[in-house]
Design an enzyme around this catalytic site. Structure first.
Site, PDB file in Angstrom:
ATOM      1  N   SER A  50      43.546  -4.212   1.954  1.00 30.51           N
ATOM      2  CA  SER A  50      42.987  -2.857   1.979  1.00 30.51           C
ATOM      3  C   SER A  50      42.168  -2.708   0.706  1.00 30.51           C
ATOM      4  CB  SER A  50      44.082  -1.785   2.026  1.00 30.51           C
ATOM      5  OG  SER A  50      44.879  -1.900   3.186  1.00 30.51           O
ATOM      6  N   THR A  74      42.763   6.652   9.724  1.00 29.53           N
ATOM      7  CA  THR A  74      41.344   6.680  10.075  1.00 29.53           C
ATOM      8  C   THR A  74      40.857   8.108  10.280  1.00 29.53           C
ATOM      9  OG1 THR A  74      41.580   4.545  11.149  1.00 29.53           O
ATOM     10  CG2 THR A  74      39.627   5.819  11.694  1.00 29.53           C
ATOM     11  N   TYR A 116      52.589  -5.141  17.381  1.00 35.73           N
ATOM     12  CA  TYR A 116      53.022  -3.822  16.895  1.00 35.73           C
ATOM     13  C   TYR A 116      54.193  -3.211  17.656  1.00 35.73           C
ATOM     14  CZ  TYR A 116      50.888  -0.890  20.561  1.00 35.73           C
ATOM     15  OH  TYR A 116      50.587  -0.264  21.741  1.00 35.73           O
ATOM     16  N   HIS A 167      41.046  10.577  16.090  1.00 36.64           N
ATOM     17  CA  HIS A 167      41.283   9.136  16.106  1.00 36.64           C
ATOM     18  C   HIS A 167      42.483   8.787  16.975  1.00 36.64           C
ATOM     19  CE1 HIS A 167      41.663   4.993  14.811  1.00 36.64           C
ATOM     20  NE2 HIS A 167      42.891   5.229  14.394  1.00 36.64           N
ATOM     21  N   GLU A 170      39.033   5.729   5.583  1.00 37.37           N
ATOM     22  CA  GLU A 170      40.147   6.565   5.149  1.00 37.37           C
ATOM     23  C   GLU A 170      39.913   7.075   3.733  1.00 37.37           C
ATOM     24  OE1 GLU A 170      44.085   5.111   5.860  1.00 37.37           O
ATOM     25  OE2 GLU A 170      43.472   3.781   7.502  1.00 37.37           O
ATOM     26  N   GLU A 215      38.574   0.646   8.705  1.00 40.30           N
ATOM     27  CA  GLU A 215      39.068   1.987   8.997  1.00 40.30           C
ATOM     28  C   GLU A 215      38.658   2.891   7.845  1.00 40.30           C
ATOM     29  OE1 GLU A 215      43.245   2.059   9.929  1.00 40.30           O
ATOM     30  OE2 GLU A 215      42.868   1.485  12.007  1.00 40.30           O
ATOM     31  N   ARG A 248      46.684   3.828  26.438  1.00 41.97           N
ATOM     32  CA  ARG A 248      47.729   4.486  27.216  1.00 41.97           C
ATOM     33  C   ARG A 248      47.083   5.366  28.274  1.00 41.97           C
ATOM     34  NH1 ARG A 248      49.731   4.796  21.987  1.00 41.97           N
ATOM     35  NH2 ARG A 248      48.889   6.882  21.683  1.00 41.97           N
TER      36      ARG A 248
END
Length: 394
Positions: free
Chosen positions: A249, A336, A236, A125, A193, A191, A134
């Site tokens: 969540s 994730t 962020y 992930h 999880e 996500e 990036r």
């Protein structure tokens, strides 16, 4: 077993499992129970018969915190006894009136969550996301292979499965704009999880070592860390996720004790370069848990918890390495969970390649996550965690 204790062959809740939860009915206030097939064993009612060797008032509370705080020596012994009594029913202490059909019960958040931390522990992930945003040749940041990256989340907005999720409104920067706007997220995501629940208080200033970390992990839940990707991307830098995550969540209602997952332990991926001594972990510390995500009944992802690069013991050891203490009921999410193949990616961000091959969640969509280990009578499952998207409120 008696006919009234028959367990369907594909049930998540076999005698090998016996997860704990909090339930209520029209005539029973919230209390502790154990999932058995399609029924719930009322632990509070059973406790009133005097069969347990601990203060059974902990079973009449609206969360499992007090029960979990008794310690594994007590809770594991109680679980073993319940297993034995279920096998001998109806010739043991468990009788028909101790069971409640799950379809007639309301399930509640199983623990009172004091603090919540979300990790970023799947290398697949992290690599996928790094390639999108990036340099593809340097997808992972320099620290990623050296420590379990994480951030402190918001415990107040963690809700139990079945609770609707309102599309969040926030500040975002559209690609065509020169200034941010304040509007409903256009990129609402799930996500996939899992999370573990802390079962033992630690001392402020005293780290928990990798070797003792398992003593502090009571059990596991399914976890959906809903994400507003556009809000998150704008906010962020430099301090990480905030309003793009904290709106909701979702967790599954049944807390699977760690001992039930013992037969499914597997070795994790090789960690290269080698980690610092305080994070060195030996043996089988990952778990072979099959995971699936459906959006409106269509399967969009199949993954497995065994892929995690950083295991739970390492997460907890790193979390407390600076002396931070943990408390019973604290929740630690995995981040994730993505595998190596495209159909195993644990978010729409990855599955759609940042929206270039499909869209994000729409109002009215329902996301359902399931997970289990093993098969047949040895199956240990988590049930499901579901949530339906409601329109934004402005």
């Amino acid at each position: 077993m008696s006919d009234w204790l028959r367990i369907p062959p594909d049930s998540d809740f076999t005698l090998a499992n016996l997860p704990y939860g909090i339930f209520s009915t029209d005539d029973r206030p919230p209390r502790a129970g154990v999932a058995v097939g399609e029924q719930i064993l009322d632990l509070a009612e059973l406790g009133n018969t005097g069969v347990f060797d601990f203060d059974v008032s902990v079973l009449n509370q609206p969360t499992l915190n007090a029960f979990v705080a008794l310690g594994k020596s007590v809770t594991s012994r109680a679980r073993t006894r319940v297993q034995s009594w279920l096998r001998m029913a109806p010739d043991g202490p468990i009788q028909r009136h101790h069971l409640v059909p799950m379809a007639e019960a309301t399930l509640h958040l199983p623990v009172r969550i004091g603090d919540y931390t979300d990790f970023y522990s799947s290398i697949e992930h992290a690599t996928n996301v790094g390639r999108m945003f990036r340099d593809p040749e340097k997808a992972l940041l320099p620290n990623w292979r050296h420590l379990p990256v994480g951030y402190h989340g918001r415990a107040s907005s963690i809700v139990v499965s079945g609770t609707p999720v309102r599309r969040p409104v926030g500040q975002l920067m559209p690609a065509e704009a020169n200034h941010p706007v304040f509007e409903p997220t256009r990129r609402l995501d799930f996500e996939l999880e899992m999370a573990f629940v802390v079962g033992k208080d630690s001392e402020l200033g005293r780290p928990i070592s990798v070797d003792e970390a398992e003593d502090y992990i009571f059990g596991m839940l399914l976890f959906n860390d809903w994400s507003a990707r556009d809000i998150q991307r704008w906010e962020y830098v430099p301090l990480g996720p905030f309003l793009g995550k904290s709106f909701a969540s979702s967790v599954s209602p049944w807390l699977v004790p760690l001992e039930a997952l013992g037969p499914f332990r597997v070795a994790g991926p090789e960690q290269t370069p080698g980690v610092l001594p305080y994070l060195q972990s030996t043996g089988k510390n990952n778990y072979d848990i099959d995971l699936e995500v459906k959006v409106n009944e269509e399967t969009v992802c199949r993954s497995n918890f065994r892929y995690m690069y950083w295991n739970m013991q390492q997460q907890l050891a790193h979390h407390t390495s600076n002396g931070c203490n943990v408390r019973v009921g604290d929740l630690m999410a995995s981040g994730t969970i993505s595998g190596q193949s495209p159909d195993s990616y644990g978010s729409l961000l990855e599955l759609t390649d940042n929206g270039t091959r499909g869209g994000f969640l729409r109002d009215g969509d329902t996301v359902t996550m399931t997970g289990h280990a093993g098969q047949g009578a040895e199956r240990v499952g988590f049930g499901s965690v579901t949530g339906r998207i409601l329109p934004a409120r402005r």
